[in-house]
Structures are given as structure tokens and as C-alpha cells.
Enzyme design. Structure first.
Site, PDB file in Angstrom:
ATOM      1  N   TYR A  99      -3.709  37.259  30.315  1.00 29.98           N
ATOM      2  CA  TYR A  99      -2.794  38.360  31.143  1.00 29.98           C
ATOM      3  C   TYR A  99      -1.613  38.383  29.794  1.00 29.98           C
ATOM      4  O   TYR A  99      -0.545  37.364  29.671  1.00 29.98           O
ATOM      5  CB  TYR A  99      -2.418  38.640  32.644  1.00 29.98           C
ATOM      6  CG  TYR A  99      -1.651  39.015  33.316  1.00 29.98           C
ATOM      7  CD1 TYR A  99      -1.789  40.334  33.352  1.00 29.98           C
ATOM      8  CD2 TYR A  99      -0.596  38.955  32.534  1.00 29.98           C
ATOM      9  CE1 TYR A  99      -1.033  41.608  33.773  1.00 29.98           C
ATOM     10  CE2 TYR A  99       0.930  40.003  33.734  1.00 29.98           C
ATOM     11  CZ  TYR A  99       0.690  40.581  33.639  1.00 29.98           C
ATOM     12  OH  TYR A  99       1.935  42.183  33.876  1.00 29.98           O
ATOM     13  N   GLU A 128       5.128  20.506  35.212  1.00 31.62           N
ATOM     14  CA  GLU A 128       5.124  21.151  33.856  1.00 31.62           C
ATOM     15  C   GLU A 128       6.458  21.945  33.885  1.00 31.62           C
ATOM     16  O   GLU A 128       6.748  21.956  32.906  1.00 31.62           O
ATOM     17  CB  GLU A 128       4.175  22.186  33.152  1.00 31.62           C
ATOM     18  CG  GLU A 128       2.573  20.856  33.179  1.00 31.62           C
ATOM     19  CD  GLU A 128       1.951  20.926  34.006  1.00 31.62           C
ATOM     20  OE1 GLU A 128       0.969  20.451  33.821  1.00 31.62           O
ATOM     21  OE2 GLU A 128       2.516  20.329  35.342  1.00 31.62           O
ATOM     22  N   CYS A 158       4.969  22.435  39.755  1.00 27.98           N
ATOM     23  CA  CYS A 158       5.275  21.542  39.351  1.00 27.98           C
ATOM     24  C   CYS A 158       6.000  20.780  38.229  1.00 27.98           C
ATOM     25  O   CYS A 158       6.906  21.525  37.519  1.00 27.98           O
ATOM     26  CB  CYS A 158       4.067  22.641  37.768  1.00 27.98           C
ATOM     27  SG  CYS A 158       2.362  22.768  39.413  1.00 27.98           S
ATOM     28  N   CYS A 200       0.689  27.255  35.763  1.00 29.36           N
ATOM     29  CA  CYS A 200       1.375  26.697  34.178  1.00 29.36           C
ATOM     30  C   CYS A 200       0.570  27.226  33.601  1.00 29.36           C
ATOM     31  O   CYS A 200       1.798  27.437  32.263  1.00 29.36           O
ATOM     32  CB  CYS A 200       0.618  24.922  34.714  1.00 29.36           C
ATOM     33  SG  CYS A 200       1.854  24.454  36.359  1.00 29.36           S
TER      34      CYS A 200
END
Length: 145
Positions: free
Chosen positions: A127, A58, A56, A93
Site C-alpha cells: 500500500y 520494531e 511491537c 510492522c
């Protein structure tokens, strides 16, 4: 969940929108991202779409920023081509941005609902994989058992 909003960096949105208009051509590049480094610089990038799961915008931006010596980012935004406007980061992302920059602000929303929110608000109960994230405010390691 308490969302803290910050003033929206309109210059950053326009930088991403400009890249989306001028550099996103065809199906391989459909998203642009812009981030403001702590020193005030704006770094931009585009996604690299591929059927195998290309990165992506980002994530491309993280590498671009590092290559330019911008290791600390304050705010990021992604904008879609064809005047789609601000697009929030996908789940992958969000996790990567949180891991790299836990204090990062992310611009989301549209029109009068544009706002900058903390990456932690976009990914609550995330996470934890990085050792630096396992420390409490008193700098004592958390129990992992």
C-alpha cells in the site's frame, strides 16, 4: 520476486537477544528489537504488549531511535524472549518499516537460514500512502487515477 540477501549483522542479532534475555520479563514485554543506524549506532527496544494492541518492538524502536537522534536506519532484527530466536516482523510492522525506511534491510530466518532481506521483499505490492513513494525514478509523480 527476487530476494537480495546481504551479509547478516550478527552483532545486531546478539544485541536484540541480550535485551530479550535481560529486559523481557513477564507477559508485557516478550519481544526485543535492535537496529543499526547509518552512523553505526545500535538502538534497542522492547514491545509493550496490551490487549488493545500495544506496539511491537520494531515500532517502539522507531520512536526510541528518533528520541536518540538516529533518523536513518539500515538494518533491523526482532528476537523473541525465552530463546525463541529471530522473529520476522508482523504485517503492520512491515508496512510501517517500509513507509519510514524503504531501503531497510530486515534480518529473518533461523540457524543457517539467517539472512538480511529488503523490506520491499517482505512486503511486495505494498500500500502506498506517503507522497515520496508516489514518485517514479525520473521524479515524476505517478498517476493516481
Amino acid at each position: 520476486m527476487t530476494t537480495q540477501t546481504q551479509d547478516v549483522d550478527h552483532e545486531l542479532i546478539e544485541a536484540a537477544a541480550h535485551i530479550a534475555r535481560t529486559r523481557c520479563r513477564g507477559d508485557n514485554h516478550t519481544m526485543a528489537a535492535a537496529a543499526r543506524a547509518q552512523d553505526g549506532r545500535i538502538v534497542t527496544a522492547v514491545n509493550a504488549y496490551h490487549f488493545t494492541g500495544g506496539p511491537c518492538a520494531e515500532l517502539v524502536l522507531l520512536g526510541t531511535a528518533a528520541a536518540q537522534g538516529a533518523y536513518e536506519l539500515d538494518t533491523i532484527v526482532a528476537v523473541g524472549n525465552r530463546n525463541r530466536g529471530v522473529v520476522p516482523p508482523c504485517g503492520r510492522c512491515r508496512q510501517v518499516l517500509l513507509d519510514y525506511f524503504p531501503a531497510l534491510q530486515v534480518i529473518v530466518g533461523a540457524g543457517k537460514r539467517l539472512r538480511a532481506v529488503s523490506i520491499t521483499d517482505l512486503l511486495p505490492e505494498s500500500y502506498i500512502w506517503a507522497d515520496h513513494q508516489l514518485e517514479t525514478e525520473e521524479n515524476e509523480p505517478l498517476s493516481t487515477s
